[in-house]
Design a protein around this motif. Structure first.
Motif, PDB file in Angstrom:
ATOM      1  N   GLU A 250      32.090   5.410 -13.883  1.00 24.70           N
ATOM      2  CA  GLU A 250      33.362   4.975 -14.448  1.00 24.70           C
ATOM      3  C   GLU A 250      33.577   5.538 -15.863  1.00 24.70           C
ATOM      4  N   LEU A 251      32.517   5.508 -16.653  1.00 23.70           N
ATOM      5  CA  LEU A 251      32.626   6.059 -18.012  1.00 23.70           C
ATOM      6  C   LEU A 251      32.892   7.562 -17.954  1.00 23.70           C
ATOM      7  N   ALA A 252      32.233   8.252 -17.012  1.00 27.36           N
ATOM      8  CA  ALA A 252      32.436   9.702 -16.883  1.00 27.36           C
ATOM      9  C   ALA A 252      33.885   9.994 -16.543  1.00 27.36           C
ATOM     10  N   SER A 253      34.457   9.193 -15.615  1.00 24.55           N
ATOM     11  CA  SER A 253      35.836   9.454 -15.206  1.00 24.55           C
ATOM     12  C   SER A 253      36.822   9.164 -16.337  1.00 24.55           C
ATOM     13  N   ARG A 254      36.396   8.365 -17.298  1.00 22.14           N
ATOM     14  CA  ARG A 254      37.267   8.090 -18.457  1.00 22.14           C
ATOM     15  C   ARG A 254      37.006   9.046 -19.622  1.00 22.14           C
ATOM     16  N   GLY A 255      36.123  10.002 -19.385  1.00 16.97           N
ATOM     17  CA  GLY A 255      35.912  11.020 -20.413  1.00 16.97           C
ATOM     18  C   GLY A 255      34.884  10.662 -21.472  1.00 16.97           C
ATOM     19  N   ALA A 256      33.855   9.924 -21.089  1.00 22.65           N
ATOM     20  CA  ALA A 256      32.815   9.531 -22.050  1.00 22.65           C
ATOM     21  C   ALA A 256      32.097  10.749 -22.616  1.00 22.65           C
ATOM     22  N   ALA A 257      31.600  10.612 -23.840  1.00 25.37           N
ATOM     23  CA  ALA A 257      30.879  11.696 -24.511  1.00 25.37           C
ATOM     24  C   ALA A 257      29.549  11.957 -23.804  1.00 25.37           C
ATOM     25  N   PRO A 258      29.103  13.229 -23.801  1.00 24.97           N
ATOM     26  CA  PRO A 258      27.822  13.567 -23.178  1.00 24.97           C
ATOM     27  C   PRO A 258      26.659  12.715 -23.706  1.00 24.97           C
ATOM     28  N   VAL A 259      26.699  12.376 -24.988  1.00 23.37           N
ATOM     29  CA  VAL A 259      25.577  11.617 -25.546  1.00 23.37           C
ATOM     30  C   VAL A 259      25.411  10.269 -24.814  1.00 23.37           C
ATOM     31  N   VAL A 260      26.529   9.682 -24.424  1.00 24.13           N
ATOM     32  CA  VAL A 260      26.470   8.402 -23.709  1.00 24.13           C
ATOM     33  C   VAL A 260      26.011   8.617 -22.264  1.00 24.13           C
ATOM     34  N   LEU A 261      26.573   9.629 -21.609  1.00 19.19           N
ATOM     35  CA  LEU A 261      26.223   9.871 -20.200  1.00 19.19           C
ATOM     36  C   LEU A 261      24.757  10.296 -20.071  1.00 19.19           C
ATOM     37  N   ASP A 262      24.292  11.129 -20.991  1.00 18.56           N
ATOM     38  CA  ASP A 262      22.890  11.565 -20.951  1.00 18.56           C
ATOM     39  C   ASP A 262      21.942  10.388 -21.167  1.00 18.56           C
ATOM     40  N   TRP A 263      22.343   9.551 -22.080  1.00 17.46           N
ATOM     41  CA  TRP A 263      21.523   8.362 -22.390  1.00 17.46           C
ATOM     42  C   TRP A 263      21.398   7.469 -21.139  1.00 17.46           C
ATOM     43  N   LEU A 264      22.534   7.236 -20.459  1.00 17.94           N
ATOM     44  CA  LEU A 264      22.496   6.426 -19.232  1.00 17.94           C
ATOM     45  C   LEU A 264      21.684   7.120 -18.150  1.00 17.94           C
ATOM     46  N   ASP A 265      21.877   8.439 -18.016  1.00 13.19           N
ATOM     47  CA  ASP A 265      21.108   9.185 -17.011  1.00 13.19           C
ATOM     48  C   ASP A 265      19.605   9.013 -17.241  1.00 13.19           C
ATOM     49  N   GLY A 266      19.221   9.053 -18.497  1.00 16.07           N
ATOM     50  CA  GLY A 266      17.797   8.911 -18.831  1.00 16.07           C
ATOM     51  C   GLY A 266      17.258   7.552 -18.411  1.00 16.07           C
ATOM     52  N   ILE A 267      18.019   6.506 -18.715  1.00 15.39           N
ATOM     53  CA  ILE A 267      17.575   5.146 -18.358  1.00 15.39           C
ATOM     54  C   ILE A 267      17.480   5.008 -16.840  1.00 15.39           C
ATOM     55  N   ILE A 268      18.531   5.479 -16.162  1.00 14.13           N
ATOM     56  CA  ILE A 268      18.572   5.350 -14.698  1.00 14.13           C
ATOM     57  C   ILE A 268      17.403   6.110 -14.068  1.00 14.13           C
ATOM     58  N   ALA A 269      17.150   7.320 -14.567  1.00 14.16           N
ATOM     59  CA  ALA A 269      16.065   8.137 -13.994  1.00 14.16           C
ATOM     60  C   ALA A 269      14.711   7.461 -14.184  1.00 14.16           C
TER      61      ALA A 269
END
Ligand SMILES: Nc1ncnc2c1ncn2[C@@H]1O[C@H](COP(=O)(O)OP(=O)(O)OP(=O)(O)O)[C@@H](O)[C@H]1O
Ligand SMILES: [Mg+2]
Length: 355
Positions: A250-269
């Motif tokens: 949802e954040l990605a579709s709203r145009g979230a900054a890479p720093v936020v998406l990368d951070w979430l990806d790291g936690i999820i992984a």
């Protein structure tokens, strides 16, 4: 200034200005505002009183054919820091935000677990909500975890970060409900991790729940067997992974900054890796973090309970028996220094027990 310093300055300035902040109007109150404000607890319309609240006196009252929660600000909040001293104002500000968000068609359904506000006045120190006919949650089951994480994701999308997900702040009436927003702060979910911007990536919704509440539950489960605790931890992490993936999308579709998406990806992984391999290391890591942080939360507010002492007991035991593992998984002091710190924490926690 950090976002936190900005918030403190703005809230202290608001308090000093003498300005009023209202939600609703006195006409919407089921009892006259003056009468609500003067409530001491022995009035015929008071059905129950709660002394547990650190910020407020909380009463269950009956008026106009239904029950309400009346929250009256304490003269001085028992929590001894700026966040504590501004928490009543903060709660009314966040309730104003929530009322607004609840009208957002994208979030209305997803915020139904958030209690409504019938009336609030900062200057009169009064806050009135419908009474929640619910019970405290002892052992979190799948439905409860799913509902909580749903609500947390909706709050994050709405730009609100809840710090204090302790046991006293969740109730279940068939739906897990949130009703105390004294430590909920605004943030920009497209650019920040939490209300401290990007300075503190270790704090996020699942972490807050685990730290403030879930690991106290897991600590009790450990007494009945490590397997039970690990299973409950696995269940929570599965649900957290799902929730965070939804949030990320949802954040990605709203145009979230890479720093936020990368951070979430790291936690999820990290979580996914542990779920397919072995959760026990992640358990140790998150348990240590949770007990350590919660302990320091309690110490910083000088508000300790028997649960604070139980957490110190867990940290002492684990440091004694598994120091090498702890050192490998989390950043800790030398063994001697760590035991000194825990000894000191125990003394302070005993001194600062709140009745
Ligand atoms: N709407 C409600 N329905 C039912 N019970 C409620 C409601 N609001 C509060 N309570 C009860 O009153 C207690 C204290 O309320 P609340 O957490 O809002 O006060 P507080 O002073 O901000 O607490 P603290 O600062 O210790 O978190 C809750 O733990 C809950 O048991
Ligand atoms: Mg509370």
């Amino acid at each position: 200034m950090t976002p936190e310093q900005n918030r403190h300055a703005a809230q202290l300035a608001f308090v000093a200005s003498g300005a009023e902040l209202n939600i609703g109007t006195p006409e919407e109150c089921p009892l006259p505002v003056d009468q609500l404000v003067a409530t001491r607890g022995d009035e015929p319309y008071v059905r129950e009183r709660f002394s547990a609240g650190l910020t407020a006196h909380v009463y269950r009252i009956h008026a106009q054919g239904q029950d309400w929660t009346l929250k009256l600000a304490r003269e001085k909040c028992k929590v001894q820091n700026v966040d504590g001293q501004t928490s009543f104002l903060n709660e009314i500000q966040r309730r104003a935000d929530l009322r607004h968000l609840k009208h957002d068609p994208l979030l209305t359904d997803r915020l139904s677990a958030i209690v409504d506000t019938r009336y609030a006045s900062f200057r009169h120190g009064v806050l009135l909500s419908p009474w929640i006919e619910g019970v405290a949650i002892q052992a979190w089951d799948e439905r409860q975890l799913l509902q909580l994480f749903d609500t947390l994701v909706a709050l994050l999308l709405g730009g609100l970060f809840e710090w204090d997900l302790c046991t006293g702040n969740t109730l279940d009436d068939g739906q897990v409900r949130l009703f105390d927003f004294g430590y909920m702060y605004r943030f920009d979910p497209l650019r920040a991790f939490n209300s401290n911007g990007t300075a503190m990536p270790q704090f996020h919704a699942a972490e807050r729940f685990e730290t403030r509440q879930y690991f106290a539950h897991l600590l009790r489960l450990e007494q009945d067997g490590e397997r039970l605790a690990l299973d409950a931890f696995t269940l929570e992490k599965r649900i957290a992974v799902e929730a965070y993936q939804g949030l990320r999308a949802e954040l990605a579709s709203r145009g979230a900054a890479p720093v936020v998406l990368d951070w979430l990806d790291g936690i999820i992984a990290t979580w996914k890796r542990a779920l397919v391999n072995d959760v026990s290391e992640l358990y140790l890591q998150e348990a240590w973090r949770s007990h350590w942080l919660d302990l320091h939360d309690d110490l910083s507010g000088q508000t300790c309970t028997p649960s604070t002492l139980a957490r110190i007991g867990w940290l002492e035991r684990t440091a004694r028996e598994r120091y090498a593992d702890v050192q490998r998984l989390v950043v800790v002091e030398s063994k001697n220094r760590l035991f000194d710190q825990l000894r000191e924490a125990r003394q302070l926690a005993q001194r600062w027990q709140v009745a």
